[in-house]
Scaffold this motif. Structure first.
Motif, short mmCIF file in Angstrom:
data_model
loop_
_atom_site.label_atom_id
_atom_site.label_comp_id
_atom_site.label_asym_id
_atom_site.label_seq_id
_atom_site.Cartn_x
_atom_site.Cartn_y
_atom_site.Cartn_z
N GLY A 1 -40.62 -65.97 72.95
CA GLY A 1 -39.72 -65.23 73.83
C GLY A 1 -39.23 -63.93 73.23
O GLY A 1 -38.20 -63.39 73.67
N GLN A 2 -39.96 -63.39 72.25
CA GLN A 2 -39.57 -62.14 71.61
C GLN A 2 -40.31 -60.97 72.24
O GLN A 2 -41.48 -61.09 72.61
CB GLN A 2 -39.85 -62.19 70.11
CG GLN A 2 -39.09 -63.30 69.39
CD GLN A 2 -39.57 -63.48 67.95
OE1 GLN A 2 -40.67 -63.06 67.60
NE2 GLN A 2 -38.75 -64.12 67.14
N ALA A 3 -39.63 -59.84 72.31
CA ALA A 3 -40.24 -58.66 72.92
C ALA A 3 -41.31 -58.04 72.04
O ALA A 3 -42.28 -57.45 72.54
CB ALA A 3 -39.17 -57.62 73.24
N SER A 4 -41.17 -58.17 70.74
CA SER A 4 -42.12 -57.59 69.80
C SER A 4 -42.17 -58.43 68.53
O SER A 4 -41.24 -59.18 68.24
CB SER A 4 -41.74 -56.15 69.46
OG SER A 4 -40.45 -56.10 68.87
N PRO A 5 -43.25 -58.30 67.76
CA PRO A 5 -43.38 -59.11 66.55
C PRO A 5 -42.32 -58.79 65.50
O PRO A 5 -41.92 -57.64 65.34
CB PRO A 5 -44.78 -58.73 66.03
CG PRO A 5 -45.51 -58.23 67.23
CD PRO A 5 -44.48 -57.53 68.05
#
Length: 218
Positions: A160-164
């Motif tokens: 559920g993260q927008a970016s690594p």
């Protein structure tokens, strides 16, 4: 079958002729780089083998590094297209279970690394890298890191993260490096079978998924 040297024609070249010139330069240079090595291939040798003029070659590529970069870019685009088709055939979907997605991605990478052309490029970069670090950086960024970013992005989305994050990116690097290292070692002592690649892909995917609690908290 080797291509015959390019034969120049009088008059302003057509679009098809210009494309043929570029194809001749790239294919000839690639063959020389892979057979003779980067250090032993000169721009003059490419001129002689391709049949194009020195002015024509240098008008397109200012030096050997630019020419090699163009070759790598062209080949990686072709490899990516093949990998995309392989992923589609393997039913690698964005909404797929993460473990299954990783297995498909790992198997796609291993299949690619078994291809003679990719293995030849890999060997060239490894052998010439100490003397020509720009080759290693180019291949690293355009090949290895593309896979790493794809894997890291998929892992992040699953959380559920927008970016690594740095941890996710590191996990993706270790995953990709493990596959690359395994296929290099195994290919050095014999032919790697489909079954061996499938087992390795499954093992790597399970190791990454099963170890998530550890690397997420790192």
């Amino acid at each position: 079958m080797e291509k015959a040297p390019f034969t120049a024609r009088r008059g302003r070249p057509s679009a098809a002729q210009l494309a043929a010139i570029s194809d001749t330069i790239l294919s000839t240079a690639q063959a020389l780089f892979l057979s003779q090595g980067y250090a032993n291939t000169s721009m003059e040798a490419i001129v002689a083998a391709s049949g194009v003029s020195k002015a024509t070659l240098y008008a397109r590529y200012a030096n050997k590094h630019e020419l090699f970069q163009a070759i790598v870019e062209a080949r990686i685009q072709a490899w990516q297209a093949a990998a995309a088709a392989d992923s589609a055939a393997a039913d690698e979907r964005p909404d797929q279970d993460t473990a299954a997605w990783l297995r498909h991605r790992a198997l796609s990478m291993l299949r690619a690394l078994r291809q003679p052309e990719i293995r030849a490029f890999d060997h060239l970069v490894v052998s010439e890298g100490p003397r020509f670090p720009e080759l290693a950086r180019l291949f690293h960024e355009m090949g290895y890191m593309l896979n790493v970013r794809t894997i890291a992005t998929r892992l992040s989305r699953a959380d559920g993260q927008a970016s690594p994050t740095e941890q996710t990116l590191l996990a993706a690097k270790l995953f990709a490096s493990g596959l690359v290292g395994w296929i290099r070692q195994e290919s050095g002592v014999g032919e790697v079978t489909d079954a061996a690649c499938e087992a390795a892909a499954d093992m790597m995917a399970r190791l990454l998924i099963d170890g998530q609690s550890a690397w997420r908290a790192g």
